[in-house]
Write a protein that holds these residues in place. Structure first.
Motif, PDB file in Angstrom:
ATOM      1  N   ARG A  50       3.490  -1.802  -0.166  1.00 11.39           N
ATOM      2  CA  ARG A  50       2.323  -2.485  -0.757  1.00 11.39           C
ATOM      3  C   ARG A  50       1.098  -1.602  -0.545  1.00 11.39           C
ATOM      4  N   VAL A  51       0.404  -1.308  -1.622  1.00 12.25           N
ATOM      5  CA  VAL A  51      -0.737  -0.389  -1.581  1.00 12.25           C
ATOM      6  C   VAL A  51      -1.903  -1.034  -2.320  1.00 12.25           C
ATOM      7  N   THR A  52      -3.097  -0.869  -1.748  1.00 11.39           N
ATOM      8  CA  THR A  52      -4.305  -1.331  -2.443  1.00 11.39           C
ATOM      9  C   THR A  52      -5.147  -0.124  -2.835  1.00 11.39           C
ATOM     10  N   LEU A  53      -5.456  -0.022  -4.099  1.00 13.08           N
ATOM     11  CA  LEU A  53      -6.298   1.055  -4.632  1.00 13.08           C
ATOM     12  C   LEU A  53      -7.479   0.418  -5.351  1.00 13.08           C
ATOM     13  N   GLU A  54      -8.630   1.079  -5.265  1.00 19.23           N
ATOM     14  CA  GLU A  54      -9.766   0.633  -6.073  1.00 19.23           C
ATOM     15  C   GLU A  54      -9.844   1.567  -7.275  1.00 19.23           C
ATOM     16  N   VAL A  55      -9.503   1.053  -8.425  1.00 18.92           N
ATOM     17  CA  VAL A  55      -9.454   1.897  -9.619  1.00 18.92           C
ATOM     18  C   VAL A  55     -10.576   1.480 -10.564  1.00 18.92           C
ATOM     19  N   ASN A  56     -11.453   2.403 -10.833  1.00 16.72           N
ATOM     20  CA  ASN A  56     -12.608   2.145 -11.708  1.00 16.72           C
ATOM     21  C   ASN A  56     -13.381   0.912 -11.260  1.00 16.72           C
ATOM     22  N   GLY A  57     -13.544   0.779  -9.949  1.00 12.51           N
ATOM     23  CA  GLY A  57     -14.352  -0.293  -9.391  1.00 12.51           C
ATOM     24  C   GLY A  57     -13.623  -1.605  -9.192  1.00 12.51           C
ATOM     25  N   GLN A  58     -12.344  -1.652  -9.536  1.00 13.55           N
ATOM     26  CA  GLN A  58     -11.594  -2.909  -9.405  1.00 13.55           C
ATOM     27  C   GLN A  58     -10.437  -2.713  -8.425  1.00 13.55           C
ATOM     28  N   ALA A  59     -10.307  -3.626  -7.466  1.00 17.21           N
ATOM     29  CA  ALA A  59      -9.230  -3.503  -6.466  1.00 17.21           C
ATOM     30  C   ALA A  59      -7.909  -3.989  -7.061  1.00 17.21           C
ATOM     31  N   HIS A  60      -6.858  -3.213  -6.798  1.00 15.71           N
ATOM     32  CA  HIS A  60      -5.512  -3.582  -7.257  1.00 15.71           C
ATOM     33  C   HIS A  60      -4.570  -3.461  -6.067  1.00 15.71           C
ATOM     34  N   THR A  96      -5.785  15.019 -14.526  1.00 16.54           N
ATOM     35  CA  THR A  96      -6.861  15.068 -13.521  1.00 16.54           C
ATOM     36  C   THR A  96      -7.640  13.754 -13.478  1.00 16.54           C
ATOM     37  N   VAL A  97      -7.827  13.235 -12.262  1.00 22.89           N
ATOM     38  CA  VAL A  97      -8.689  12.071 -12.030  1.00 22.89           C
ATOM     39  C   VAL A  97      -9.556  12.399 -10.816  1.00 22.89           C
ATOM     40  N   LEU A  98     -10.503  11.515 -10.527  1.00 22.03           N
ATOM     41  CA  LEU A  98     -11.334  11.688  -9.331  1.00 22.03           C
ATOM     42  C   LEU A  98     -10.818  10.734  -8.255  1.00 22.03           C
ATOM     43  N   LEU A  99     -10.495  11.283  -7.098  1.00 24.43           N
ATOM     44  CA  LEU A  99      -9.990  10.486  -5.979  1.00 24.43           C
ATOM     45  C   LEU A  99     -11.031  10.589  -4.870  1.00 24.43           C
ATOM     46  N   ASP A 100     -11.678   9.454  -4.575  1.00 24.37           N
ATOM     47  CA  ASP A 100     -12.815   9.458  -3.639  1.00 24.37           C
ATOM     48  C   ASP A 100     -13.814  10.545  -4.037  1.00 24.37           C
ATOM     49  N   GLY A 101     -14.019  10.691  -5.334  1.00 24.08           N
ATOM     50  CA  GLY A 101     -15.040  11.602  -5.850  1.00 24.08           C
ATOM     51  C   GLY A 101     -14.593  13.039  -6.027  1.00 24.08           C
ATOM     52  N   VAL A 102     -13.359  13.352  -5.619  1.00 21.99           N
ATOM     53  CA  VAL A 102     -12.874  14.735  -5.702  1.00 21.99           C
ATOM     54  C   VAL A 102     -11.765  14.809  -6.745  1.00 21.99           C
ATOM     55  N   ARG A 103     -11.796  15.841  -7.591  1.00 21.89           N
ATOM     56  CA  ARG A 103     -10.776  15.912  -8.649  1.00 21.89           C
ATOM     57  C   ARG A 103      -9.409  16.259  -8.063  1.00 21.89           C
ATOM     58  N   HIS A 114      -2.505   6.942  -0.562  1.00 20.55           N
ATOM     59  CA  HIS A 114      -3.939   6.755  -0.773  1.00 20.55           C
ATOM     60  C   HIS A 114      -4.394   5.312  -0.609  1.00 20.55           C
ATOM     61  N   GLU A 115      -3.839   4.636   0.377  1.00 15.03           N
ATOM     62  CA  GLU A 115      -4.249   3.263   0.656  1.00 15.03           C
ATOM     63  C   GLU A 115      -5.779   3.182   0.787  1.00 15.03           C
ATOM     64  N   GLY A 116      -6.384   2.282   0.004  1.00 16.50           N
ATOM     65  CA  GLY A 116      -7.833   2.053   0.107  1.00 16.50           C
ATOM     66  C   GLY A 116      -8.698   3.052  -0.629  1.00 16.50           C
ATOM     67  N   ALA A 117      -8.081   4.027  -1.298  1.00  9.88           N
ATOM     68  CA  ALA A 117      -8.883   5.074  -1.963  1.00  9.88           C
ATOM     69  C   ALA A 117      -9.537   4.540  -3.237  1.00  9.88           C
ATOM     70  N   LYS A 118     -10.607   5.246  -3.636  1.00 13.68           N
ATOM     71  CA  LYS A 118     -11.293   4.918  -4.886  1.00 13.68           C
ATOM     72  C   LYS A 118     -10.887   5.943  -5.939  1.00 13.68           C
ATOM     73  N   SER A 156     -12.247  16.749 -14.714  1.00 14.04           N
ATOM     74  CA  SER A 156     -12.311  18.006 -13.975  1.00 14.04           C
ATOM     75  C   SER A 156     -13.713  18.609 -14.058  1.00 14.04           C
ATOM     76  N   ALA A 157     -14.352  18.480 -15.223  1.00 12.73           N
ATOM     77  CA  ALA A 157     -15.709  19.023 -15.386  1.00 12.73           C
ATOM     78  C   ALA A 157     -16.698  18.291 -14.490  1.00 12.73           C
ATOM     79  N   VAL A 158     -16.542  16.969 -14.386  1.00 10.97           N
ATOM     80  CA  VAL A 158     -17.424  16.190 -13.502  1.00 10.97           C
ATOM     81  C   VAL A 158     -17.219  16.646 -12.054  1.00 10.97           C
ATOM     82  N   GLY A 159     -15.953  16.819 -11.670  1.00  9.58           N
ATOM     83  CA  GLY A 159     -15.652  17.278 -10.314  1.00  9.58           C
ATOM     84  C   GLY A 159     -16.150  18.693 -10.069  1.00  9.58           C
ATOM     85  N   THR A 160     -16.056  19.538 -11.089  1.00 12.93           N
ATOM     86  CA  THR A 160     -16.508  20.925 -10.962  1.00 12.93           C
ATOM     87  C   THR A 160     -18.003  20.991 -10.662  1.00 12.93           C
TER      88      THR A 160
END
Ligand code: FES
Ligand code: FES
Length: 216
Positions: A50-60, A96-103, A114-118, A156-160
């Motif tokens: 069981r894992v909880t992730l916050e994806v695009n501001g919503q907890a799942h 590519t996605v941003l995980l806790d702000g990092v690509r 990544h339990e609890g990651a954004k 990736s560009a946002v992360g760059t």
């Protein structure tokens, strides 16, 4: 018991040892036993977590097959199909996605790590009516043709730009102790993990350069 007095062990010593071992025998068997091992999954059963992730501001909170990559979790469990699967081997950058702000290449990491990651995907950067500045710049500069690589390119560009602003050097930084330049060379190097089969590279660099607020 007959113990000759000539032996180094005295009768009294034997009696004490016997009493001690009798007392040990009274300790409950379960207190002496090793801790019980967790039950093994049945043969063929899929191990899950069981894992909880916050994806695009919503907890799942999800019960995931432990082997699920973050990419498959986003696409197959949460139905966020904006993040693309190109190679599934860390070679194209389409995922590519941003995980806790990092690509990050989401195909190369397991969601259970990544339990609890954004997580921010392309769906969380902007909306069709309110595009993120990087999305708007890609549109203005024709930074795509078929669009398949584009969600990964934009994340990736946002992360760059964030990495450059935080002073993280790249392989082409002449001085790794100095603040990295916002040059086309730096941008190309940092974006080199994002492949575009349509060859929109020069327009992508122009879009990123515009968002960075400098002239290409
Ligand atoms: Fe992840 Fe290609 S799908 S790098
Ligand atoms: Fe088609 Fe990049 S726009 S692969």
């Amino acid at each position: 018991m007959n113990i000759p007095d000539s032996l180094p062990v005295s009768r009294r010593g034997v009696l004490i040892a016997g009493a001690a071992s009798a007392a040990a025998g009274t300790i409950p068997a379960d207190a002496m036993a090793a801790p019980e091992a967790p039950p093994k999954p049945a043969p063929g059963a899929v191990p899950t977590s069981r894992v909880t992730l916050e994806v695009n501001g919503q907890a799942h909170t999800l019960d995931l097959d432990n082997r699920s990559s973050l990419l498959d979790t986003l696409r197959e469990y949460l139905h966020l199909s904006g993040t693309k699967k190109g190679c599934d081997h860390g070679q194209c950058g389409a995922c590519t996605v941003l995980l806790d702000g990092v690509r990050i290449n989401s195909c190369l990491t397991l969601a259970v790590m990544h339990e609890g990651a954004k997580v921010t995907t392309i769906e969380g950067l902007g909306t069709p009516r309110n595009l993120h500045p990087m999305q708007a710049a890609f549109v203005r500069h024709d930074g795509y043709q078929c669009g398949y690589c584009t969600p990964g390119q934009i994340c990736s560009a946002v992360g760059t730009l964030d990495e450059i602003r935080r002073g993280i050097p790249s392989h082409v930084s002449a001085d790794i102790t100095a603040r990295p330049l916002l040059s086309a060379e730096e941008l190309r190097e940092r974006m080199s993990g994002n492949i575009c089969r349509c060859g929109a590279y020069s327009n992508i660099v122009e879009a990123i350069t515009e968002v960075a607020g400098v002239t290409a």
